[in-house]
Design an enzyme around this catalytic site. Structure first.
Site, PDB file in Angstrom:
ATOM      1  N   TYR A   1      -3.306   2.465  -5.199  1.00 17.98           N
ATOM      2  CA  TYR A   1      -1.939   2.487  -4.636  1.00 17.98           C
ATOM      3  C   TYR A   1      -0.716   3.168  -5.231  1.00 17.98           C
ATOM      4  O   TYR A   1      -0.515   2.670  -6.500  1.00 17.98           O
ATOM      5  CB  TYR A   1      -1.504   1.177  -3.958  1.00 17.98           C
ATOM      6  CG  TYR A   1      -2.218   0.426  -3.014  1.00 17.98           C
ATOM      7  CD1 TYR A   1      -3.282   1.202  -2.267  1.00 17.98           C
ATOM      8  CD2 TYR A   1      -2.171  -1.058  -2.676  1.00 17.98           C
ATOM      9  CE1 TYR A   1      -4.046   0.626  -1.241  1.00 17.98           C
ATOM     10  CE2 TYR A   1      -2.947  -1.418  -1.503  1.00 17.98           C
ATOM     11  CZ  TYR A   1      -4.009  -0.717  -0.874  1.00 17.98           C
ATOM     12  OH  TYR A   1      -4.794  -1.371   0.070  1.00 17.98           O
TER      13      TYR A   1
ATOM     14  N   LYS B   1       8.677   1.336  18.002  1.00 21.38           N
ATOM     15  CA  LYS B   1       9.733   2.391  17.563  1.00 21.38           C
ATOM     16  C   LYS B   1       9.399   3.926  18.088  1.00 21.38           C
ATOM     17  O   LYS B   1      10.457   4.675  17.940  1.00 21.38           O
ATOM     18  CB  LYS B   1      10.040   2.208  16.128  1.00 21.38           C
ATOM     19  CG  LYS B   1       9.047   2.718  15.255  1.00 21.38           C
ATOM     20  CD  LYS B   1       9.439   2.230  13.921  1.00 21.38           C
ATOM     21  CE  LYS B   1       8.494   2.681  12.736  1.00 21.38           C
ATOM     22  NZ  LYS B   1       8.865   2.121  11.549  1.00 21.38           N
TER      23      LYS B   1
ATOM     24  N   TRP C   1       0.917  -1.376   0.014  1.00 26.47           N
ATOM     25  CA  TRP C   1       0.021  -0.039   0.154  1.00 26.47           C
ATOM     26  C   TRP C   1       0.955   1.356  -0.087  1.00 26.47           C
ATOM     27  O   TRP C   1       0.677   2.128  -0.780  1.00 26.47           O
ATOM     28  CB  TRP C   1      -1.089  -0.096   1.187  1.00 26.47           C
ATOM     29  CG  TRP C   1      -1.549   1.267   1.531  1.00 26.47           C
ATOM     30  CD1 TRP C   1      -2.128   2.046   0.692  1.00 26.47           C
ATOM     31  CD2 TRP C   1      -1.930   1.855   2.935  1.00 26.47           C
ATOM     32  NE1 TRP C   1      -2.625   3.354   1.306  1.00 26.47           N
ATOM     33  CE2 TRP C   1      -2.645   3.019   2.449  1.00 26.47           C
ATOM     34  CE3 TRP C   1      -1.746   1.280   4.014  1.00 26.47           C
ATOM     35  CZ2 TRP C   1      -3.113   3.734   3.664  1.00 26.47           C
ATOM     36  CZ3 TRP C   1      -2.178   2.115   5.299  1.00 26.47           C
ATOM     37  CH2 TRP C   1      -2.842   3.347   4.749  1.00 26.47           C
TER      38      TRP C   1
END
Length: 333
Positions: free
Chosen positions: A54, A216, A21
Site C-alpha cells: 500500500y 455521494k 489501503w
C-alpha cells in the site's frame, strides 16, 4: 464497538476494522491520517489492516507511527504479502525468500515485534503452495506472526491450503479477506460455504463499494472533487465499474431505506455485510475523522429480513455474484 471471533480461532477482533489501503501515504496528508487512526481508537476499533504494497510501503510506515505508544496487547495489527515491493524478481510473490524478507520489512515499518495476522494477498501460481505454507508456519513458530490468512483466494485454493496444512502439521488459515458489499457478492456461493465448514472468518474490504454506496455519486452529475472517483493514484481505477448512471440511480433508492432505520447510507452498507454470520469484521477507510465516527455506528446494527429483501429488490440486476470474478494473476505482477 462489538467484537467477533475470527473464524474458530480464539482471536477476537472489532466488528469494524480500520484499513489504510488508498489513504495513508497516498491520498491524504499524514496529519489527517493520524487523526483518522486516533478517531478509530477513540471509537473502540482495535483491529487495523494494511499491506506492504500500500502506497509503496508508506502506508505501513504511517500506521506504525500512528500506533506508536499504544498498548500493543490491546491491538490487532494485520498486514499482507504478495505484490511487488521492489524492482527485483524476488520482490514479489509468495516464495519463502519474499515472505521472510517482506515480514521483516513490515515489522520494521509497523514498529512492532509481531503481527497478529499475516495474509497472502493473492494466490501465487509460481510458488509451490507447500513452500508458502511452510514459510508462514515457520514465522508462526518464531512468534513473528500469530495467525495466518489469505486475501482474494478462491474456494478451491483455500481447500488445497487446508489439506496441505493438515497433512504437514502446519497452522491452518483462520481468515479470508475478500471484497464484499451489497453490490459485490461473489464469495457467497463457494468461498463462504467452505469457510463456514472449515472455521475460517471473513474480514471484508470495500463494504461501501469504494464509496458508491454512500450515495455521494449522483447520476448525471460531476464526480465530487477530492473523492475516490477523481483520485489519480489508483482510486479512480477501482471505482470506475460502479459509476454507471443506472446503477447510481438504484443506489439513490436505498436512501429512504436507510432513513427509515435512522442510518446513514454508509452505515446501512456496512451493517449489511455484518449480517453475514461468516463475516468477522468489515474494513473501513477514511480521509477524515468524521467518516470513521459515522462508520463505526454500523457495529451492532441488526437488519431484519424485510429490509434485506428491499435492498435486494432495489439492486437486483446490478449485483455481481459470479465466483469466477475472484482472480489472482497467473504470473507474478
Amino acid at each position: 464497538m462489538e467484537f467477533r471471533r475470527l473464524g474458530r480461532s480464539g482471536l477476537k477482533i472489532s466488528e469494524i476494522s480500520y484499513g489504510n489501503w488508498l489513504t495513508h501515504g497516498s491520498q491524504v496528508e499524514e496529519d489527517a491520517a493520524l487523526a483518522c487512526v486516533e478517531a478509530a481508537l477513540d471509537e473502540g476499533i482495535t483491529t487495523f489492516d494494511t499491506a506492504d504494497v500500500y502506497a509503496g510501503t508508506r502506508a505501513e510506515e504511517v500506521l506504525g507511527r500512528a500506533l506508536t505508544g499504544r498498548r500493543r496487547e490491546g491491538l490487532e495489527i494485520f498486514t499482507k504479502v504478495y505484490f511487488p515491493t521492489g524492482p527485483g524478481q524476488n520482490d514479489r510473490g509468495l516464495s519463502r525468500k519474499h515472505v521472510f524478507e517482506s515480514i521483516h520489512a513490515s515489522l520494521r515499518r509497523l514498529k512492532t515485534d509481531y503481527v497478529d495476522l499475516y495474509q497472502a494477498h493473492r494466490f501465487d501460481y509460481e510458488t509451490p503452495l507447500e513452500e508458502t505454507l511452510r514459510a508462514f508456519d515457520d514465522l508462526v513458530r518464531q512468534g513473528k506472526v500469530l495467525y495466518v490468512g489469505v486475501s482474494e483466494w478462491r474456494a478451491d485454493e483455500i481447500e488445497r491450503a487446508l489439506r496441505i496444512a493438515d497433512e504437514m502439521g502446519f497452522d491452518r488459515i483462520v481468515s479470508s479477506q475478500p471484497q464484499y458489499s451489497m453490490l459485490w457478492r461473489v464469495i457467497e456461493s463457494e468461498v463462504v460455504p467452505v469457510c463456514e465448514r472449515e472455521g475460517i472468518g471473513q474480514i471484508v474490504w470495500s463494504p461501501i463499494a469504494q464509496g458508491v454506496l454512500t450515495g455521494k455519486y449522483k447520476p448525471g452529475q460531476p464526480r465530487p472533487e477530492g473523492s475516490r472517483a477523481t483520485d489519480d493514484k489508483g482510486g479512480s481505477d477501482m471505482i470506475g465499474r460502479y459509476l454507471d448512471d443506472d446503477l447510481l440511480t438504484r443506489v439513490q433508492e436505498l436512501r429512504p431505506i436507510a432513513g427509515d432505520l435512522g442510518l446513514s447510507m454508509a452505515q446501512l452498507a456496512i451493517a449489511w455485510v455484518l449480517q453475514n454470520p461468516n463475516v468477522a469484521s468489515a474494513i473501513v477507510g477514511a480521509s477524515r475523522p468524521e467518516q470513521v465516527r459515522d462508520n463505526v455506528k454500523a457495529a451492532g446494527v441488526r437488519l431484519d429480513a424485510d429490509v434485506l429483501k428491499k435492498i435486494d429488490d432495489v439492486l437486483g440486476p446490478f449485483v455481481e455474484r459470479d465466483p469466477s470474478r475472484t482472480i489472482s494473476p497467473s504470473t507474478r505482477p
